[in-house]
Motif scaffolding. Structure first.
Motif, PDB file in Angstrom:
ATOM      1  N   ARG A   1       0.831  -1.206   0.000  1.00  0.00           N
ATOM      2  CA  ARG A   1       0.000   0.000   0.000  1.00  0.00           C
ATOM      3  C   ARG A   1       0.868   1.260   0.000  1.00  0.00           C
ATOM      4  O   ARG A   1       0.542   2.254  -0.653  1.00  0.00           O
ATOM      5  CB  ARG A   1      -0.940  -0.004   1.211  1.00  0.00           C
ATOM      6  N   TRP A   2       1.961   1.211   0.736  1.00  0.00           N
ATOM      7  CA  TRP A   2       2.877   2.361   0.737  1.00  0.00           C
ATOM      8  C   TRP A   2       3.401   2.631  -0.665  1.00  0.00           C
ATOM      9  O   TRP A   2       3.593   3.788  -1.049  1.00  0.00           O
ATOM     10  CB  TRP A   2       4.045   2.098   1.682  1.00  0.00           C
ATOM     11  N   LEU A   3       3.644   1.574  -1.425  1.00  0.00           N
ATOM     12  CA  LEU A   3       4.106   1.767  -2.794  1.00  0.00           C
ATOM     13  C   LEU A   3       3.049   2.471  -3.641  1.00  0.00           C
ATOM     14  O   LEU A   3       3.373   3.270  -4.524  1.00  0.00           O
ATOM     15  CB  LEU A   3       4.477   0.424  -3.423  1.00  0.00           C
ATOM     16  N   GLY A   4       1.778   2.172  -3.358  1.00  0.00           N
ATOM     17  CA  GLY A   4       0.706   2.870  -4.049  1.00  0.00           C
ATOM     18  C   GLY A   4       0.700   4.352  -3.725  1.00  0.00           C
ATOM     19  O   GLY A   4       0.537   5.204  -4.613  1.00  0.00           O
ATOM     20  N   VAL A   5       0.905   4.680  -2.452  1.00  0.00           N
ATOM     21  CA  VAL A   5       0.980   6.084  -2.032  1.00  0.00           C
ATOM     22  C   VAL A   5       2.191   6.756  -2.677  1.00  0.00           C
ATOM     23  O   VAL A   5       2.100   7.869  -3.216  1.00  0.00           O
ATOM     24  CB  VAL A   5       1.067   6.195  -0.495  1.00  0.00           C
ATOM     25  N   ALA A   6       3.344   6.081  -2.615  1.00  0.00           N
ATOM     26  CA  ALA A   6       4.571   6.647  -3.171  1.00  0.00           C
ATOM     27  C   ALA A   6       4.432   6.891  -4.670  1.00  0.00           C
ATOM     28  O   ALA A   6       4.898   7.922  -5.192  1.00  0.00           O
ATOM     29  CB  ALA A   6       5.750   5.718  -2.896  1.00  0.00           C
ATOM     30  N   ARG A   7       3.787   5.978  -5.367  1.00  0.00           N
ATOM     31  CA  ARG A   7       3.624   6.134  -6.810  1.00  0.00           C
ATOM     32  C   ARG A   7       2.770   7.361  -7.121  1.00  0.00           C
ATOM     33  O   ARG A   7       3.043   8.102  -8.078  1.00  0.00           O
ATOM     34  CB  ARG A   7       2.981   4.887  -7.397  1.00  0.00           C
ATOM     35  N   ARG A   8       1.753   7.564  -6.313  1.00  0.00           N
ATOM     36  CA  ARG A   8       0.892   8.730  -6.541  1.00  0.00           C
ATOM     37  C   ARG A   8       1.677  10.031  -6.316  1.00  0.00           C
ATOM     38  O   ARG A   8       1.547  10.991  -7.079  1.00  0.00           O
ATOM     39  CB  ARG A   8      -0.319   8.648  -5.607  1.00  0.00           C
TER      40      ARG A   8
ATOM     41  N   MET B   1      11.656   2.921  -5.394  1.00  0.00           N
ATOM     42  CA  MET B   1      10.336   2.288  -5.439  1.00  0.00           C
ATOM     43  C   MET B   1      10.408   0.905  -6.076  1.00  0.00           C
ATOM     44  O   MET B   1       9.766  -0.044  -5.613  1.00  0.00           O
ATOM     45  CB  MET B   1       9.345   3.166  -6.204  1.00  0.00           C
ATOM     46  N   GLN B   2      11.209   0.786  -7.137  1.00  0.00           N
ATOM     47  CA  GLN B   2      11.353  -0.520  -7.783  1.00  0.00           C
ATOM     48  C   GLN B   2      12.014  -1.519  -6.833  1.00  0.00           C
ATOM     49  O   GLN B   2      11.604  -2.685  -6.759  1.00  0.00           O
ATOM     50  CB  GLN B   2      12.168  -0.381  -9.071  1.00  0.00           C
ATOM     51  N   ALA B   3      13.040  -1.079  -6.122  1.00  0.00           N
ATOM     52  CA  ALA B   3      13.703  -1.969  -5.168  1.00  0.00           C
ATOM     53  C   ALA B   3      12.734  -2.411  -4.074  1.00  0.00           C
ATOM     54  O   ALA B   3      12.662  -3.598  -3.731  1.00  0.00           O
ATOM     55  CB  ALA B   3      14.913  -1.259  -4.558  1.00  0.00           C
ATOM     56  N   ALA B   4      11.985  -1.462  -3.511  1.00  0.00           N
ATOM     57  CA  ALA B   4      11.034  -1.802  -2.453  1.00  0.00           C
ATOM     58  C   ALA B   4       9.951  -2.741  -2.978  1.00  0.00           C
ATOM     59  O   ALA B   4       9.517  -3.665  -2.278  1.00  0.00           O
ATOM     60  CB  ALA B   4      10.396  -0.519  -1.896  1.00  0.00           C
ATOM     61  N   ARG B   5       9.521  -2.508  -4.210  1.00  0.00           N
ATOM     62  CA  ARG B   5       8.469  -3.353  -4.804  1.00  0.00           C
ATOM     63  C   ARG B   5       8.966  -4.789  -4.967  1.00  0.00           C
ATOM     64  O   ARG B   5       8.268  -5.751  -4.603  1.00  0.00           O
ATOM     65  CB  ARG B   5       8.057  -2.773  -6.155  1.00  0.00           C
ATOM     66  N   LEU B   6      10.153  -4.946  -5.519  1.00  0.00           N
ATOM     67  CA  LEU B   6      10.684  -6.291  -5.723  1.00  0.00           C
ATOM     68  C   LEU B   6      10.961  -6.991  -4.400  1.00  0.00           C
ATOM     69  O   LEU B   6      10.718  -8.189  -4.256  1.00  0.00           O
ATOM     70  CB  LEU B   6      11.953  -6.222  -6.578  1.00  0.00           C
TER      71      LEU B   6
END
Length: 433
Positions: free
Chosen positions: A265-272, A308-313
């Motif tokens: 969910r944090w990645l969703g916030v960060a992407r926005r 963000m990519q690192a955190a996502r993976l």
């Protein structure tokens, strides 16, 4: 064991639908959900929930036999990345915290009677719940210090204690309360969990604690963090959730998947926030050029994309390990993503605010609200320092001191050993000379 980055086409179609649905139907509600109040919000969300159910995406965090989809953590992670873009999106999908975590532990540890009374209505959206563990006078990072007590009195339990940050406590129909039942037991076996109806005599919801995320005084709203007093609260023996002394074990089952959901969910916030930052760079002109042409801004965008990519993976890998080998095998991976993901969330939002200047600092954009939300991410579900310590301990457990405390890579020692091992080759070189 194979590792596959692909998403099956049918589920990718669902993800695409979710992304469009959340943006079209839920993002507009964000600007007025405070005005709607909890009941107004429920009415606004109700038709959206029916649409989600018709797509087979309701309560996807639970096994199919309990009304969920049995998706596994990787698929759930991809879903939560989309839902994380809005604080109210999980409501429409039946997996909003703390109800989602509470439904998981009810499914895991509840009796058939408890499931019938509490779990199924919770899944249907007819009840709301809270998880009441954190206390104001003990360290939240060390739940073995809990002071709230539950004493057996005949066929009942009597609960006394002081809790706070019981999320959604002021709108909950029931609370799952962690209380010490055997203070003389081992630290991890002292506490038990109890299901406590919110209208039980002795339950006093003192207030919703104002926070950086919700700084204004309010009561009875979605997302509030309640301070609660338990004064001689009597519950029947069958209010015990799981076995006596199993509170910590049950809590860990709740927290493992929950941390993966949080990080996605944090990645969703960060992407926005990232999208807002990039958009700003394309049109804001200062000191002779667009912001997009400034090297510092380019660095911020590149660094944010990489982080963000690192955190996502990392997060999807933790989810994959949990799916393949179970929560225990994923402990280190989950601890890593918890503190790393929280830092990425904060840093991306911080850069986006800086790029927007006074506009980003104002409430005309959601960035300032995101920033306040991001600060809490380093505290709840265990502060960063505890997760770092956990990771370091587990990593260091795989090492041992070298013989004689001579470093394994000590070059003089290695050189001497190599000369002994390859002496015949060295002698041949010397002879040729």
């Amino acid at each position: 064991m194979s590792w596959d980055f692909s998403t099956d086409p049918d589920y990718q179609e669902q993800l695409d639908w979710m992304a469009e649905f959340v943006r079209r139907e839920i993002w507009p509600l964000e600007t007025i959900w405070g005005e709607l109040g909890i009941e107004g919000l429920r009415r606004a969300i109700a038709p959206l929930q029916e649409e989600v159910k018709s797509r087979g995406l309701w309560a996807a965090h639970l096994p199919a036999e309990l009304g969920g989809q049995g998706m596994g953590q990787v698929k759930l992670g991809l879903m939560h990345e989309i839902l994380g873009t809005s604080p109210i999106a999980p409501l429409a999908f039946g997996n909003a915290a703390p109800d989602s975590g509470n439904s998981e532990i009810l499914a895991l540890s509840g009796t058939p009677e408890q499931k019938e009374r509490w779990l199924y209505p919770l899944l249907a959206g007819d009840l709301r719940s809270a998880f009441s563990m954190t206390e104001p006078h003990t360290a939240g990072s060390d739940p073995t210090q809990l002071r709230t007590r539950a004493l057996r009195d005949g066929d009942e339990w009597v609960i006394d204690g002081h809790k706070w940050f019981s999320s959604n406590g002021s709108i909950a129909d029931f609370l799952i309360v962690m209380a010490v039942t055997n203070p003389d037991a081992r630290p991890s076996q002292r506490a038990s969990m109890f299901i406590v109806p919110a209208d039980t005599p002795g339950v006093e919801i003192v207030r919703d604690v104002p926070t950086m995320e919700h700084p204004s005084e309010h009561y009875g709203g979605y997302g509030g963090h309640s301070e609660i007093l338990y004064n001689g609260v009597r519950v029947p023996g069958d209010a015990l959730l799981g076995g006596e002394g199993e509170g910590f074990v049950i809590a860990q089952h709740r927290l493992g998947p929950g941390r993966i959901h949080h990080c996605m969910r944090w990645l969703g916030v960060a992407r926005r926030a990232f999208d807002m930052m990039c958009e700003r760079a394309t049109y804001r002109y200062a000191h002779g050029s667009l912001l997009s042409e400034k090297q510092t801004v380019q660095n911020w965008i590149a660094d944010s994309a990489a982080e963000m990519q690192a955190a996502r993976l990392m997060t999807l890998h933790a989810a994959w390990v949990m799916d393949a080998e179970g929560a225990r095998a994923a402990r280190t991976d989950i601890a890593l993503i918890k503190f790393y993901g929280a830092k990425v969330l904060h840093d991306v939002i911080d850069r986006a605010i800086q790029l927007h200047g006074s506009l980003g600092y104002s409430t005309d954009l959601p960035l300032e609200q995101m920033y306040r939300f991001a600060r809490a991410a380093r505290i709840y579900d265990g502060p960063d320092e505890v997760h770092r310590q956990s990771v370091a301990r587990q990593i260091l457990g795989g090492y041992e001191p070298p013989a004689g405390e001579i470093p394994t890579e000590h070059l003089p020692t290695r050189r001497r050993q190599a000369r002994e091992r390859f002496s015949h080759l060295l002698e041949a070189v010397t002879a040729n000379d």
